[in-house]
Design an enzyme around this catalytic site. Structure first.
Site, PDB file in Angstrom:
ATOM      1  CB  SER A   1      47.667  44.788  45.230  1.00  0.00           C
ATOM      2  OG  SER A   1      48.200  43.757  44.438  1.00  0.00           O
TER       3      SER A   1
ATOM      4  CG  HIS B   1      53.028  44.892  45.695  1.00  0.00           C
ATOM      5  ND1 HIS B   1      52.450  45.635  44.687  1.00  0.00           N
ATOM      6  CD2 HIS B   1      52.085  43.986  46.084  1.00  0.00           C
ATOM      7  CE1 HIS B   1      51.214  45.200  44.457  1.00  0.00           C
ATOM      8  NE2 HIS B   1      50.971  44.207  45.303  1.00  0.00           N
TER       9      HIS B   1
END
Length: 255
Positions: free
Chosen positions: A85, A233
């Site tokens: 991320s 994610h």
């Protein structure tokens, strides 16, 4: 600014960089896997996270410079970087700014593009109470639940809640992250990186979409993409065996 880090092993150096609201322990399963395969692993606390310095700037040039400074401090002339991320953007920025330093990168579930604000609920929850006054982690969870519905997100945040001498505190700097958030979601290309790159996407995540392919290839001409099924994610935590295998296989091929 000297980043806080944990250095293990003696093989080829691989830096691991966590995402927003995380710490160097987040990629611990991958660190263990790489150590078992004879890599040197340097796990890093990003600026305003963990025990690293606090800063009013979190643009990616600043963050990349902090990684370069750490490598200079450790006398690392060349390394690979794995980032998740926000940490993936730090990896990309470092590779673009310092291509002689970086031999390859693995980017977990993020693209080299600007994103829209999608952490408002998290910031609202974190700012809704004085963390120093809570009496337990479970109480903090209950307070966060008024703003954050997903238990997995709350549990991720609570990993960075620690008890200090004067009460509970977050390992990340909530106020500085809030002020720097526009830098964190933004992206300005800093160059073209012509070395190997692996992008790993969580199948159920929308952080990497097909419309971003052109921008990605323009900045990273040797980019490869792998998708981990039935993951979101936090793919490195949801499907660690698959994520570790893809990462280690890529590194073993390209460095």
């Amino acid at each position: 600014m000297k980043l806080h880090y944990k250095q293990q092993g003696t093989g080829y150096p691989v830096l691991l960089i966590h995402g927003l609201f995380g710490s160097l322990s987040n990629l611990g399963i991958l660190a263990k896997h790489l150590l078992e395969n004879d890599y040197q692993v340097i796990s890093v606390d990003a600026l305003n996270h963990g025990f690293s310095p606090r800063s009013e700037s979190m643009n990616y040039q600043t963050q990349a410079n902090s990684i370069k400074d750490l490598c200079d401090q450790l006398a690392i002339e060349q390394c690979a970087i794995v980032g998740h991320s926000m940490g993936g953007k730090v990896a990309m920025a470092t590779a673009q700014l310092y291509p002689d330093l970086v031999s390859a990168i693995v980017v977990a579930d993020i693209a080299p593009v600007a994103y829209q604000h999608n952490h408002q609920a998290v910031f609202s929850g974190l700012n809704s109470f004085d963390v120093a006054t809570v009496t337990s982690r479970s109480e903090a969870d209950q307070l966060l639940a008024h703003y954050i519905n997903e238990p997995s997100v709350r549990q991720f945040l609570l990993k960075s809640l620690i008890k200090a001498e004067n009460g509970w505190t977050w390992l990340f700097d909530v106020q500085r992250l809030s002020r720097c958030y526009h830098n964190i979601i933004d992206w300005e290309p800093l160059g073209v990186f012509n070395q190997p790159c692996l992008f790993i996407k969580g199948q159920n995540s929308d952080y990497i979409v097909s419309q971003q392919q052109l921008s990605t290839v323009q900045q990273f001409p040797k980019a490869e993409l792998k998708v981990i099924t039935a993951s979101g994610h936090w793919l490195h935590a949801e499907k660690p065996a698959t994520f570790n295998r893809l990462t280690e296989r890529f590194l073993g091929t390209h460095i």
